[in-house]
Scaffold this active site. Structure first.
Site, PDB file in Angstrom:
ATOM      1  N   THR A  24       0.820  -1.205   0.000  1.00  0.00           N
ATOM      2  CA  THR A  24       0.000   0.000   0.000  1.00  0.00           C
ATOM      3  C   THR A  24       0.853   1.254   0.000  1.00  0.00           C
ATOM      4  OG1 THR A  24      -1.532   1.296   1.386  1.00  0.00           O
ATOM      5  CG2 THR A  24      -0.094  -0.222   2.528  1.00  0.00           C
ATOM      6  N   TYR A  52      -1.727   0.211  10.297  1.00  0.00           N
ATOM      7  CA  TYR A  52      -1.943  -0.442   9.007  1.00  0.00           C
ATOM      8  C   TYR A  52      -0.702  -0.302   8.126  1.00  0.00           C
ATOM      9  CZ  TYR A  52      -3.416  -1.015   4.168  1.00  0.00           C
ATOM     10  OH  TYR A  52      -3.480  -1.391   2.855  1.00  0.00           O
TER      11      TYR A  52
END
Length: 343
Positions: A118, A142
């Site tokens: 990501t 995250y």
């Protein structure tokens, strides 16, 4: 094509599109997914094994039985606010479970690994568009859990014969242009999906977080990539490794951005619904502009996006949701012609 590949998280939104493209090209696909957020109905090719990546004994059994040539790893938790509230769960599901997969690869001699990462690994951007060489300083669990997974993969590759490709996604949206699969998560947080949900009456309003950014209309600008093009990048990566390519990290974005207000305007126009929008304060850590420098993936992998248009991303999102939920969304001429336009 009899190459056998394992796709973890292959019943999820992005993974299922990759599985479909792999199947269409003749790959022998095994999907391993606990279906906590994915759906068995989204797995259109191959064999689905219901299992959790935390169950390393079961993982070993699957590896031993199937003799994989490559692993494509999508299984992960990915909601930023949830990661702040439940950091240990994110490190367990994202980082530890990547370690479990790598242990199985090591034990069974699997030397090709493609990882779903990501742009959150970059944190607060020091440059824009952001390139793969930018500092990685994630600002939430995250992003940190995914960056730690990248480190695990890189360190293991240095000590073994494994070759990897790490793909750092930007903002993924859209659905299969033929209407077979798409996003089904009721807790989606990305702007285009949420705006389409509001247009269909699934949510009562759309919130804009920040209207005073230093951008032309005051709202944040983001790089949106169609899920079909993102899925194709994984197949390009697999072919690249097969041809002897070296381990690489690539950004997956189009290199262009749209503001929040631009996205809202297009969703309203395409859906024919003038839904309510509420302006909120900025969220901590939200940068004004995030776009990808995507030159490297085009040059090295030969990636050629086919759906690089905001309207196409919105068309396919609305059409998939309308088809799936039989919504009463008013359909204008553009939407009814969707499949002929993008098929």
């Amino acid at each position: 094509m009899n190459k056998k590949v394992l796709v973890t998280g292959g019943a999820g939104y992005i993974g299922s599109h990759v599985v479909r493209q792999l199947g269409e090209l003749g790959y022998d696909v095994v999907v391993y997914d606990n279906c906590s957020t994915g759906s068995a109905n989204a797995v259109l090719y191959g064999k689905l094994i219901i299992g959790d990546l935390a169950d390393i004994d079961k993982l070993y059994q699957v590896f031993a039985k199937h003799q994989f040539s490559a692993v494509l790893h999508f299984g992960a938790s990915l909601i930023v606010p949830e990661s702040v509230a439940l950091p240990l769960d994110y490190y367990a599901n994202n980082t530890r479970n990547t370690l479990n997969l790598l242990r199985c690869c090591s034990a069974m001699g699997v030397n090709q690994f493609i990882f779903s990462s990501t742009a959150a690994v970059y944190g607060e951007l020091q440059q824009n568009p952001v390139s793969e060489s930018a500092p990685t300083i994630p600002i939430n669990p995250y992003g940190r859990s995914k960056l730690m997974s990248e480190w695990l993969i890189q360190d293991y590759a240095l000590s073994s014969s494994m070759t990897y490709v790490i793909l750092r996604y930007f903002n993924v949206a859209g659905a299969d242009p033929k209407g077979r699969i798409g996003q089904i998560s009721p807790n989606a947080t990305h702007l285009i999906k949420v705006a389409c949900d509001v247009a269909r009456g699934e949510k009562k309003e759309l919130q804009i977080f920040g209207t005073d950014f230093p951008t032309p209309d005051g709202t944040g600008i983001r790089d949106y990539v169609h899920v079909e093009d993102l899925a194709a990048a994984h197949l390009d990566a697999l072919r690249y490794i097969d041809m002897g390519g070296e381990s690489q990290i690539f950004n997956c974005g189009y290199g262009q951005g749209y503001s929040v207000r631009q996205v809202i305007e297009r969703v309203k126009a395409i859906s024919g619904v003038d839904f309510p929008v509420v302006e909120m304060e900025r969220r901590p850590g939200d940068p004004a502009i995030v776009t990808a420098c995507a030159n490297k993936i085009r040059q090295v992998l030969g990636w050629q996006p086919k759906y690089n248009h905001l309207d196409t991303i919105i068309f396919t999102t609305l059409a998939w949701d309308k088809q799936r939920q039989n919504s009463q969304l008013p359909v204008n001429g553009k939407l009814t012609r969707l499949y002929s336009l993008v098929s």
